[in-house]
Design a protein around this motif. Structure first.
Motif, mmCIF file in Angstrom:
data_model
loop_
_atom_site.group_PDB
_atom_site.id
_atom_site.type_symbol
_atom_site.label_atom_id
_atom_site.label_comp_id
_atom_site.label_asym_id
_atom_site.label_seq_id
_atom_site.Cartn_x
_atom_site.Cartn_y
_atom_site.Cartn_z
ATOM 1 N N ILE A 287 -2.871 7.919 -3.459
ATOM 2 C CA ILE A 287 -3.991 9.094 -2.987
ATOM 3 C C ILE A 287 -5.204 8.515 -3.082
ATOM 4 C CG2 ILE A 287 -2.166 10.771 -3.189
ATOM 5 C CD1 ILE A 287 -3.825 11.509 -5.771
ATOM 6 N N SER A 288 -5.490 7.206 -3.354
ATOM 7 C CA SER A 288 -6.840 6.897 -3.676
ATOM 8 C C SER A 288 -7.709 7.263 -2.569
ATOM 9 C CB SER A 288 -7.076 5.486 -4.093
ATOM 10 O OG SER A 288 -6.425 4.644 -3.059
ATOM 11 N N ALA A 289 -7.641 7.422 -1.358
ATOM 12 C CA ALA A 289 -8.490 7.794 -0.191
ATOM 13 C C ALA A 289 -8.815 9.146 -0.635
ATOM 14 C CB ALA A 289 -7.809 7.598 1.164
ATOM 15 N N THR A 290 -7.951 10.445 -0.881
ATOM 16 C CA THR A 290 -8.121 11.565 -1.118
ATOM 17 C C THR A 290 -9.151 11.559 -2.325
ATOM 18 O OG1 THR A 290 -6.175 12.172 0.076
ATOM 19 C CG2 THR A 290 -7.416 13.747 -1.571
ATOM 20 N N MET A 291 -8.580 10.786 -3.483
ATOM 21 C CA MET A 291 -9.554 11.012 -4.669
ATOM 22 C C MET A 291 -11.069 10.500 -4.352
ATOM 23 S SD MET A 291 -6.791 9.501 -7.610
ATOM 24 C CE MET A 291 -8.088 8.823 -8.606
#
Lengths: 296, 588
Positions: A287-291
């Motif tokens: 979920i790094s894109a969301t973070m």
């Protein structure tokens, strides 16, 4: 592909001798066998009531939920497991009374699954109280002065609420019932099957012979068009009868009231439902894109 | 020369419906982007328009764990804000206001009056909607913070809109900045960007919880809106197609919980969340998850009750309710995150625990966690693991002979030493099974669950999972001074963690050593650890946000130990560190 005999590799039915549930039980087992469904491709869900005891009598993949709550359990399965057909069994008190909210919303969602309502117009398992479909003025232990309310019109409600398949059956006509089951299971969308299923112990009024004197088949009506929602609603209103009406005064239609073959199902609105949803938990999601959107 | 303070506390107040929270978060974002740490607190009544809203932002060069009571700058978007909040300002604190709303002479003389024609500048820049932007510029001017951090973040925020929108906002901010600078050039607090500061996320508890669920591989989220849990539903829905999650806004919470059980029957990692009121509607199906040994995760984000209570405020009064919810007895785990990092970590762990134990797991938070943002290090995704326990997703039952009877039929609820049976998903060849809300035998058949010995065996099988749970659940967390060196120990659960940590820091500065114990897993209760803590610290203060002493009761029940000093709060507001410090001083 389970045969009737394999489907029966469970517990022995304990319904009262002569119960309308036996006809529905036989019709559904034969339908599953004749459709050639494999044991792995469908799941059944039950609510609580006499119908629900049927959960013990089928050797299938299934879930026996709470009173009134079969539809949301079934929905949870249907919209996370696209590889499973879901067949739900409910009673009249269970499905139209305590579960009435789920009924209305399941209809309007058009979830691709089959909802079978065992309608005996009485509470059997809790010993004979009035149900939402009991005829007006019927006397029961919970309504000693007679039922005051109008009965729920499940077919009318379904048709009005946008159902894409609505049929009524009678447990005393198994060949006809099987045809309805087959069409309902094969229908892509939410199928409502309201099945009159006389309770031989608690409902001394709406008996097998009472129904036999009154039912007729919709397919025998000249010029009936089951794709006309307004006509279907009108026909559903003809169901209502006085408690003491004579056989020739109140006729009860059985068969397919309404069908919309190519409807937009709830599952059609879920492009992300492209696989059994448990597959998303095979490894942690990145979920790094969301973070990053939150500064991380 | 004493060093300039490194903290700034700003309160922005005004009428509901004017984007106060959004403006405050823009300000917070500007500071965090410049390497500072923040904690915010939004207070709002349950009204659509009207009523008093306010947003409190604490900015520091050090990590901050909670809000505090004093305020340095009060941004008044109406007269009411001055009346309600001027007493909170420190001496010499600044009141920024629109001279159209009131006169400088209305500002108490111990404070600095900073008139900025907010509305006039907003109109000049292109519309009154930009009033908040003017105000934010003014705040930055007081602390001599570079305006570019705000204008850059406004440009980023409006990047997808017409270019003049960002430029108009930048103009509005600049006018506010220049006017405040001229009106108050000598404000004592100075903040500067921190060079090479570590990366920080700015998230609230619900965002952290939802990210934890996503990282854990959630495939289904069902919920009915209820404050303060609703934003989890929004977050999940916003990401459903990006990550492959089916998100369902249901007709009621009853449907949500039942759908989650259905999804779990199909093997999907599934969750619902609500406030205590919504959870009340879920309770029967929550018990069914216990009876049918369904792996589900439930978020209960509490607010003051009973009934509708105080919809937008906070309380910790549902601890006992969640621990005991539903008729009958069944195993469960209840974990109470204290902050956003806990919310992320405990949520992904909750999915593992639910699978390992095949039983419901609850994340117990509250509005103070859900609504408020804190700057924190990015979540460490490399720590996230997935353990689905005894789960078979594909294949053939013939490969699992231990789970079959002599006739080759699957025993879904086969008796097991640790209480956990092999869970084989529907769809696996030969895995016919009956999940059941009734008591049942090893196949799942309800009528066969009636005999006394079958009931006893299945009941004991399920309850044995509590022994396993005790070996798996997160232990208590400790902060502050070591218990053996402390003058006093603070015992608490959930979001009291933040104010308690701040209180310990304040007391430490005064030479008082404080040991803190956070009960992270509240059920099963860590009786041995709590008893050891109570036995080590010379005095203990138990702090909890309810009237009846629910955690205190658990300590007495589970540890057979008395608690002499307590601090309660049940006015809908979270504890402040100052309140805890004052109580500690009384006890000492």
């Amino acid at each position: 592909m389970p045969t009737v005999a394999e489907l029966e590799r469970a517990m022995k039915p304990t319904w009262c001798p002569g119960c309308g549930n036996f006809g529905m039980y036989r019709a559904l087992k034969e339908t599953i066998e004749e459709l050639g469904l494999s044991a792995e491709e469908f799941a059944m869900v039950w609510g609580i009531g006499c119908h629900g005891n049927g959960a013990d009598f089928y050797n299938v993949q299934g879930f026996h939920g709470l009173h009134g709550r079969a539809l949301p359990v079934a929905t949870g399965i249907a919209i996370t497991r696209p590889d499973l057909k879901v067949i739900v069994e409910m009673g009249d008190g269970d499905g139209y009374g305590i579960g009435g909210n789920h009924f209305i919303h399941s209809v309007r969602r058009n979830i691709d699954m089959t909802a079978i309502f065992h309608n005996n117009q009485i509470y059997g398992l809790t010993t004979g109280q009035a149900s939402p479909t009991s005829d007006q003025f019927m006397k029961t232990p919970s309504t000693p002065g007679g039922v005051v309310e109008e009965p729920v019109n499940p077919v009318g409600v379904s048709v009005a609420q946008g159902a894409t398949f609505v049929a009524r059956g009678f447990a005393g006509d198994i060949p006809h019932l099987k045809e309805l089951y087959k069409r309902a299971i094969l229908h892509e969308g939410f199928s409502v099957l309201d099945i009159y299923q006389p309770c031989v112990t608690w409902n001394k009024f709406n008996t097998f012979s009472w129904f036999r004197d009154r039912v007729y088949k919709i397919e025998d009506l000249p010029d009936y068009d089951p794709t006309d929602r307004t006509k279907a609603f009108d026909l559903s209103m003809s169901t209502f009868h006085e408690l003491t009406c004579a056989p020739d005064e109140c006729k009860i239609p059985i068969g397919v009231f309404f069908e919309e073959p190519d409807s937009f199902t709830y599952q059609d609105g879920l492009p992300q439902l492209d696989r059994p949803m448990w597959k998303h938990a095979e490894k942690p999601r990145n979920i790094s894109a969301t973070m990053a959107k939150y500064g991380g | 020369m004493p060093e300039a303070p490194t903290e700034l506390r700003v309160r922005i107040g005004g009428e509901a419906g004017f984007g106060i929270k959004a403006a405050g978060q823009t300000l917070a974002r500007s500071f965090v982007d410049a390497g500072l740490e923040t904690f915010d607190l939004t207070e709002y009544p349950s009204l659509i328009r009207g009523g008093h809203n306010n947003y409190l932002l604490r900015v520091s060069t050090e990590p901050v764990y909670s809000h505090v009571e004093p305020v340095d700058v009060l941004m008044c978007l109406n007269r009411e804000t001055l009346d309600l909040h001027h007493a909170e300002l420190v001496d010499g604190g600044a009141v920024i206001f629109d001279p159209a709303d009131f006169d400088a002479s209305d500002v108490p003389s111990r404070l600095r009056a900073v008139p900025v024609p907010l509305m006039e500048f907003a109109r000049e820049a292109g519309g009154k909607i930009m009033r908040n932007t003017v105000a934010l510029g003014a705040v930055l001017a007081l602390v001599d913070f570079p305006l570019t951090t705000l204008t850059d973040s406004l440009r980023a925020q409006f990047a997808h809109k017409a270019p003049e929108i960002a430029e108009n906002n930048a103009k509005a901010a600049t006018q506010g900045y220049d006017t405040a600078k001229a009106a108050c050039p000598d404000f004592p607090i100075r903040l500067a960007a921190v060079k090479d500061a570590p990366k920080r996320m700015l998230v609230d508890g619900n965002e952290a919880l939802a990210m934890g669920a996503l990282a854990a591989g959630i495939g289904f989220y069902a919920a009915y809106p209820m404050t303060p849990a609703s934003s989890i539903l929004h977050f999940m829905a916003a990401h459903e197609r990006e990550y492959g999650v089916v998100v369902k806004h249901t007709e009621d919470e009853i449907a949500a919980m039942n759908m989650v059980v259905g999804a779990a029957f199909g093997g999907t990692r599934a969750m619902t969340a609500s406030a205590g009121g919504g959870f009340a509607l879920m309770v029967e199906a929550f018990g069914m998850a216990g009876a049918s040994e369904s792996a589900v995760v439930v978020g209960v984000l509490t607010r003051p009750g009973p009934a509708t209570g105080l919809a937008t405020w906070t309380e910790q009064s549902d601890l006992r309710y969640v621990i005991h919810a539903a008729q009958g007895e069944f195993p469960r785990v209840v974990m109470a995150p204290g902050d956003r990092e806990d919310a992320f970590t405990l949520t992904w762990k909750a999915f593992n625990l639910a699978d390992q134990l095949q039983t419901p797991v609850v994340i117990l938070g509250d509005s103070y966690l859900s609504d408020n943002r804190q700057s924190i290090p990015p979540f460490d995704l490399s720590q996230v693991t997935i353990d689905r326990g005894k789960l078979v997703t594909e294949g053939d039952m013939a490969d699992h002979p231990d789970a079959l009877d002599a006739d080759g039929r699957y025993l879904r609820y086969k008796l097991a030493d640790d209480g956990v049976s092999l869970r084989v998903l529907p769809g696996v060849k030969g895995a016919n099974q009956l999940g059941n809300s009734y008591e049942h035998d090893e196949y799942g058949f309800g009528a066969a669950g009636e005999p006394a010995e079958v009931r006893t065996a299945q009941n004991e099988k399920r309850m044995r999972k509590m022994d396993l749970a005790r070996t798996l659940v997160p232990p208590p967390a400790y902060f502050g001074a070591p218990p053996e060196e402390a003058a006093i120990g603070l015992l608490f659960f959930g979001t009291t963690k933040g104010p308690a940590r701040e209180a310990a820091r304040m007391l430490e500065r005064e030479g008082v050593k404080v040991a803190l114990m956070q009960v992270v897993t509240v059920f099963p209760f860590p009786a041995d650890e709590v008893a050891a803590f109570l036995g080590t610290v010379p005095k203990v203060l138990l702090v909890e946000g309810n009237f009846t002493g629910q955690l205190e009761g658990l300590v007495r029940q589970e540890c057979l130990l008395p608690i002499e000093n307590t601090l309660h709060r049940y006015d809908g507001r979270p504890f402040t560190p100052e309140q805890i410090v004052a109580r500690v001083k009384e006890v000492l």
